[in-house]
Design an enzyme around this catalytic site. Structure first.
Site, PDB file in Angstrom:
ATOM      1  NE  ARG A  65      -3.226   0.452  -0.789  1.00  0.00           N
ATOM      2  CZ  ARG A  65      -3.615   0.534  -1.819  1.00  0.00           C
ATOM      3  NH1 ARG A  65      -3.471   1.613  -2.419  1.00  0.00           N
ATOM      4  NH2 ARG A  65      -3.996  -0.348  -2.429  1.00  0.00           N
ATOM      5  CE  LYS A  98      -0.564  28.452  -2.812  1.00  0.00           C
ATOM      6  NZ  LYS A  98      -1.316  29.099  -3.980  1.00  0.00           N
ATOM      7  CE  LYS A 153       3.598  34.249  -1.542  1.00  0.00           C
ATOM      8  NZ  LYS A 153       3.069  33.048  -1.938  1.00  0.00           N
ATOM      9  CD  GLU A 194       3.054  37.778  -3.239  1.00  0.00           C
ATOM     10  OE1 GLU A 194       2.930  36.601  -3.640  1.00  0.00           O
ATOM     11  OE2 GLU A 194       2.257  38.513  -2.597  1.00  0.00           O
ATOM     12  CG  ASP A 235       0.662  36.779  -6.543  1.00  0.00           C
ATOM     13  OD1 ASP A 235       0.569  35.891  -7.242  1.00  0.00           O
ATOM     14  OD2 ASP A 235      -0.116  37.368  -5.808  1.00  0.00           O
TER      15      ASP A 235
END
Length: 277
Positions: A94, A129, A161, A194, A216
């Site tokens: 698995r 992410k 950011k 950013e 962005d």
């Protein structure tokens, strides 16, 4: 976390105090074999991980790799075979499939997007992410698919950011503090900033002292204008709302990199199975 540590933790999660189904139904000395069957078209990923899992579960396993990471696969293909202790094959089954199915799904989608960039200078980047504690495998998969690994975590790059800028007070304040921090600590990390509009790009150009400007949520036309404004002084990266429907338009702006969280967080696993034979 390295691959060995990931495998140990994953096995501990799955096996606990024993695979009681196999312990109760299969003789301890049974020697069997299994093959990893492909049931869906795509790009194979996770073979190296599977080999490491088999080695961790039972160093006596004999694994015959028939198709390698990055290979194009179709239903009916056999990626690898494994032979050895039957109980141990089932212990590994698995985890091998969970890793390879998801990694192959990521590599397949990544390759599709990379192909859309052909003929442009743009390279595809992954992001943070990712699935907690599975990042090592997901980053391997995007690379197998043809993308470039961005920072692996918070520790290997400074990425200023919007929230950092807002908390620091301004882009200039954030950059100044970041540069001072690197000087004080003796660390050698790249700095990326950013930006959300032309005024912020102009502020970065005035302050300097960084390596990459992240553009962005600009439109392709906006990216093109900013690339002209930056004029090669810094590496450029585009992000935000970019998918297969508009990726080519962004790539044709002349931007250096395009990042996409969808490479890892919106993926359908590829169908594979490990079957006795």
């Amino acid at each position: 976390m390295n691959l060995h540590e990931f495998i140990q933790l994953a096995l501990a999660e799955d096996v606990g105090d024993g695979d009681h189904t196999s312990l109760s139904t299969i003789p301890a000395d049974a020697q069997k074999r299994a093959r990893l069957l492909v049931k869906e078209t795509g790009i194979l990923a996770g073979v190296e991980v599977a080999q490491a899992i088999f080695a961790e579960v039972d160093p006596a396993f004999v694994v015959d790799v028939l198709m390698h990471d990055g290979a194009s696969i179709k239903p009916g293909d056999i990626a690898l075979t494994v032979s050895g202790n039957a109980r141990n094959i089932l212990t590994a089954e698995r985890l091998v499939l969970n890793c390879m199915q998801r990694m192959s799904g990521i590599a397949t989608h990544t390759r599709e997007l990379v192909n859309l960039l052909e003929g442009t200078r743009a390279k595809l980047l992954d992001t943070r992410k990712t699935t907690p504690n599975f990042r090592i495998c997901e980053k391997m998969a995007t690379k197998i698919g043809g993308a470039v690994n961005h920072r692996f975590g918070l520790y290997d790059m400074i990425l200023i950011k919007d929230n950092h800028v807002d908390y620091a007070g301004s882009i200039e304040a954030a950059i100044t503090k970041a540069v001072a921090y690197l000087n004080d600590t003796g660390r050698k990390l790249r700095i990326e900033v950013e930006t959300r509009n032309k005024a912020e790009v102009e502020e970065v150009l005035r302050v300097g002292q960084i390596d990459v400007i992240l553009l962005d949520n600009f439109t392709p036309e906006g990216i093109r204008d900013m690339v002209r404004l930056i004029n090669g002084r810094f590496v450029t990266e585009a992000s935000g709302g970019i998918d297969e429907t508009n990726l080519r338009a962004y790539a044709e702006t002349g931007v250096d990199y395009i990042s996409s969280g969808a490479l890892t967080h919106q993926i359908k696993s590829l169908d594979l199975s490990l079957k006795a034979y």
